[in-house]
Design a protein around this motif. Structure first.
Motif, PDB file in Angstrom:
ATOM      1  N   GLU A  10       0.831  -1.205   0.000  1.00 20.75           N
ATOM      2  CA  GLU A  10       0.000   0.000   0.000  1.00 20.75           C
ATOM      3  C   GLU A  10       0.867   1.256   0.000  1.00 20.75           C
ATOM      4  OE1 GLU A  10      -3.304   2.198   2.817  1.00 20.75           O
ATOM      5  OE2 GLU A  10      -3.038   0.031   3.009  1.00 20.75           O
ATOM      6  N   ARG A  11       1.884   1.275   0.836  1.00 23.57           N
ATOM      7  CA  ARG A  11       2.792   2.430   0.881  1.00 23.57           C
ATOM      8  C   ARG A  11       3.526   2.606  -0.446  1.00 23.57           C
ATOM      9  NH1 ARG A  11       5.706   2.592   6.804  1.00 23.57           N
ATOM     10  NH2 ARG A  11       3.872   3.325   7.934  1.00 23.57           N
ATOM     11  N   LEU A  12       3.945   1.486  -1.033  1.00 16.39           N
ATOM     12  CA  LEU A  12       4.631   1.553  -2.322  1.00 16.39           C
ATOM     13  C   LEU A  12       3.694   2.115  -3.390  1.00 16.39           C
ATOM     14  CD1 LEU A  12       7.064   1.001  -4.126  1.00 16.39           C
ATOM     15  CD2 LEU A  12       6.226  -1.349  -4.392  1.00 16.39           C
ATOM     16  N   ALA A  13       2.436   1.686  -3.383  1.00 23.18           N
ATOM     17  CA  ALA A  13       1.465   2.185  -4.359  1.00 23.18           C
ATOM     18  C   ALA A  13       1.279   3.695  -4.205  1.00 23.18           C
ATOM     19  CB  ALA A  13       0.135   1.456  -4.199  1.00 23.18           C
ATOM     20  N   HIS A  14       1.169   4.164  -2.970  1.00 22.91           N
ATOM     21  CA  HIS A  14       1.021   5.600  -2.734  1.00 22.91           C
ATOM     22  C   HIS A  14       2.273   6.362  -3.176  1.00 22.91           C
ATOM     23  CE1 HIS A  14      -2.854   5.673  -0.759  1.00 22.91           C
ATOM     24  NE2 HIS A  14      -2.490   4.670   0.019  1.00 22.91           N
ATOM     25  N   ALA A  15       3.440   5.800  -2.885  1.00 20.36           N
ATOM     26  CA  ALA A  15       4.694   6.453  -3.275  1.00 20.36           C
ATOM     27  C   ALA A  15       4.815   6.516  -4.796  1.00 20.36           C
ATOM     28  CB  ALA A  15       5.888   5.726  -2.670  1.00 20.36           C
ATOM     29  N   LEU A  16       4.437   5.443  -5.475  1.00 21.50           N
ATOM     30  CA  LEU A  16       4.497   5.439  -6.937  1.00 21.50           C
ATOM     31  C   LEU A  16       3.513   6.439  -7.532  1.00 21.50           C
ATOM     32  CD1 LEU A  16       4.882   1.618  -7.661  1.00 21.50           C
ATOM     33  CD2 LEU A  16       6.606   3.415  -7.953  1.00 21.50           C
ATOM     34  N   ARG A  17       2.328   6.553  -6.929  1.00 20.37           N
ATOM     35  CA  ARG A  17       1.349   7.526  -7.410  1.00 20.37           C
ATOM     36  C   ARG A  17       1.882   8.948  -7.224  1.00 20.37           C
ATOM     37  NH1 ARG A  17      -3.952   8.298  -9.415  1.00 20.37           N
ATOM     38  NH2 ARG A  17      -4.021  10.555  -9.566  1.00 20.37           N
TER      39      ARG A  17
END
Length: 68
Positions: A10-17
């Motif tokens: 989830e954190r990775l997805a937010h960081a990528l966004r």
């Protein structure tokens, strides 16, 4: 450990966004900067042409106008 993996994903997805959003913003700013730079260059060339032609200009401070 599955909860931890989910949290990291989830954190990775937010960081990528956030990275994608920032990348788009930088790309837009780069285009705008290029457009403004070209405009300033055009205005500088136009003013240089006026100065060389002796047509126009701005009186600054204590300068005497050319007709004195």
């Amino acid at each position: 450990m599955n909860d931890r993996t989910d949290l990291l994903e989830e954190r990775l997805a937010h960081a990528l966004r956030a990275l994608d959003d920032l990348s788009e913003m930088v790309a837009r700013q780069d285009k705008e900067l290029a457009r403004l730079t070209a405009r300033v260059e055009m205005l500088m060339q136009r003013e240089a042409s006026r100065e060389s032609d002796g047509t126009g200009g701005i009186v600054l401070g204590d300068e005497r106008p050319p007709h004195y």
